[in-house]
Design a protein around this motif. Structure first.
Motif, short mmCIF file in Angstrom:
data_model
loop_
_atom_site.label_atom_id
_atom_site.label_comp_id
_atom_site.label_asym_id
_atom_site.label_seq_id
_atom_site.Cartn_x
_atom_site.Cartn_y
_atom_site.Cartn_z
N ASP A 172 0.80 -1.21 0.00
CA ASP A 172 0.00 0.00 0.00
C ASP A 172 0.84 1.27 0.00
O ASP A 172 0.42 2.30 -0.54
N ARG A 173 2.01 1.21 0.65
CA ARG A 173 2.81 2.43 0.75
C ARG A 173 4.27 2.08 0.90
O ARG A 173 4.63 1.14 1.62
N LEU A 174 5.13 2.83 0.20
CA LEU A 174 6.58 2.74 0.39
C LEU A 174 7.13 4.12 0.06
O LEU A 174 7.40 4.44 -1.09
N THR A 175 7.25 4.95 1.07
CA THR A 175 7.73 6.32 0.87
C THR A 175 9.06 6.50 1.58
O THR A 175 9.32 5.88 2.61
N ILE A 176 9.88 7.36 1.01
CA ILE A 176 11.23 7.62 1.53
C ILE A 176 11.34 9.10 1.83
O ILE A 176 11.14 9.95 0.95
N THR A 177 11.65 9.41 3.08
CA THR A 177 11.74 10.80 3.53
C THR A 177 13.14 11.07 4.06
O THR A 177 13.71 10.25 4.78
N GLU A 178 13.70 12.23 3.70
CA GLU A 178 14.98 12.65 4.24
C GLU A 178 14.75 13.39 5.56
O GLU A 178 13.94 14.31 5.63
N VAL A 179 15.48 12.98 6.59
CA VAL A 179 15.37 13.58 7.92
C VAL A 179 16.77 14.04 8.34
O VAL A 179 17.74 13.28 8.21
N PRO A 180 16.90 15.28 8.81
CA PRO A 180 18.23 15.74 9.26
C PRO A 180 18.80 14.82 10.34
O PRO A 180 18.09 14.36 11.24
N HIS A 181 20.10 14.55 10.25
CA HIS A 181 20.79 13.71 11.22
C HIS A 181 22.17 14.30 11.46
O HIS A 181 22.78 14.86 10.55
N ALA A 182 22.68 14.18 12.67
CA ALA A 182 23.95 14.81 13.02
C ALA A 182 25.04 14.44 12.02
O ALA A 182 25.38 13.26 11.87
N GLY A 184 24.98 14.13 8.98
CA GLY A 184 24.59 13.23 7.89
C GLY A 184 23.13 13.41 7.52
O GLY A 184 22.50 14.42 7.84
N ILE A 185 22.59 12.41 6.82
CA ILE A 185 21.20 12.41 6.38
C ILE A 185 20.59 11.07 6.76
O ILE A 185 21.20 10.01 6.53
N GLU A 186 19.40 11.11 7.33
CA GLU A 186 18.66 9.87 7.56
C GLU A 186 17.61 9.71 6.47
O GLU A 186 16.85 10.65 6.18
N TYR A 187 17.57 8.53 5.87
CA TYR A 187 16.54 8.18 4.89
C TYR A 187 15.57 7.24 5.60
O TYR A 187 15.94 6.13 6.00
N ARG A 188 14.34 7.71 5.77
CA ARG A 188 13.36 6.95 6.53
C ARG A 188 12.36 6.32 5.56
O ARG A 188 11.64 7.01 4.84
N PHE A 189 12.31 5.00 5.57
CA PHE A 189 11.43 4.24 4.69
C PHE A 189 10.15 3.90 5.47
O PHE A 189 10.22 3.26 6.51
N ASP A 190 9.02 4.32 4.95
CA ASP A 190 7.72 4.08 5.56
C ASP A 190 7.00 3.06 4.70
O ASP A 190 6.63 3.35 3.55
#
Length: 257
Positions: A172-182, A184-190
């Motif tokens: 139903d869903r597979l989204t990728i969001t960039e989240v600030p990280h110390a 670096g960058i966090e890529y969060r897969f939902d």
């Protein structure tokens, strides 16, 4: 026998997964041992899904039948007391009807995968995220993820050890969001679906990371899906960035707690 739904949080690193195993620590066995300190008649608890070794949960759900009624708050406190120092916590308890089943009543599961790109080693979140050293192309990964949405034969993204009767699932869903990280960058897969095949989410993330590095294109994801062949899958990513984040039911049993 009164039935209770349990909302459970755990750090998966010390366990061989959710399911009780002979001679290996598991989340299920840890909770059951604590419950038996309160009620020796308890046989087992049933969860919404079995997480693999090293996988975490922020909101796993299980149900248990007790021999007598308990105040939900006191039941949760008592179980947490007897589980110390294991990294498992009951964060919600709700009385439910005999018709409620943690697994079969569920309408969907929601997983989150955390992937961090930075050069410096991960310290404070070691064991909680998957680290890569270079930034990824999140737009390309999202385009590849979009190719996986819908109802498909997911044989390519299914472990050879999977015991499901059919490889067909609806994503139903597979989204990728960039989240600030110390630094670096966090890529969060939902990732959301009614149910998943064994290693399906980790196979998705490992494949999409290859797209993000530029080693695959989104078209390669489509080709892998259509191949219906496990050998066509990209690398399966490590378990320690994966979290069971939510289980959906027709009525949320914890809404009133």
């Amino acid at each position: 026998m009164p039935r209770y739904a349990l909302k459970i949080e755990y750090h998966g690193a010390p366990f061989r997964g959710w399911q009780r195993q002979h001679d290996h620590p598991s989340v299920q066995a840890t909770i059951e041992a604590a419950l038996r300190r309160l009620d020796p008649s308890i046989d087992k608890i049933t969860a919404a899904g079995r997480t693999d070794a090293g996988v975490h949960a922020t909101a796993q759900v299980a149900h248990v039948n007790m021999s007598r009624e308990w105040d939900p708050f006191r039941l949760g406190e008592a179980v947490n007391h007897h589980m110390r120092p294991a990294p498992v916590a009951i964060i919600g308890v709700a009385p439910v009807s005999d018709e409620f089943h943690a697994r079969f009543s569920a309408l969907g599961r929601h997983y989150v995968f955390r992937l961090v790109a930075r050069r410096a080693p991960i310290t404070l979140e070691a064991g909680l995220v998957w680290q890569v050293r270079k930034p990824l192309d999140s737009a390309a990964m999202q385009e590849g993820a979009d190719r996986l949405l819908g109802h498909h034969d997911f044989t390519t993204f299914r472990s050879t050890m999977c015991q499901a009767d059919s490889p067909f699932k609806t994503l139903d869903r597979l989204t990728i969001t960039e989240v600030p990280h110390a630094t670096g960058i966090e890529y969060r897969f939902d990732v959301r679906a009614r149910s998943f095949l064994h290693n399906q989410v980790r196979s998705f993330v490992g494949t999409l990371e290859r797209v993000g590095r530029g080693h695959w294109t989104p078209d390669d994801v489509t080709a892998a899906l259509k191949a219906r062949d496990r050998a066509a899958c990209g690398p399966v990513c490590p378990p320690y960035g994966l979290y069971l984040a939510h289980v959906e039911y027709p009525e949320d049993p914890f809404a009133r707690t």
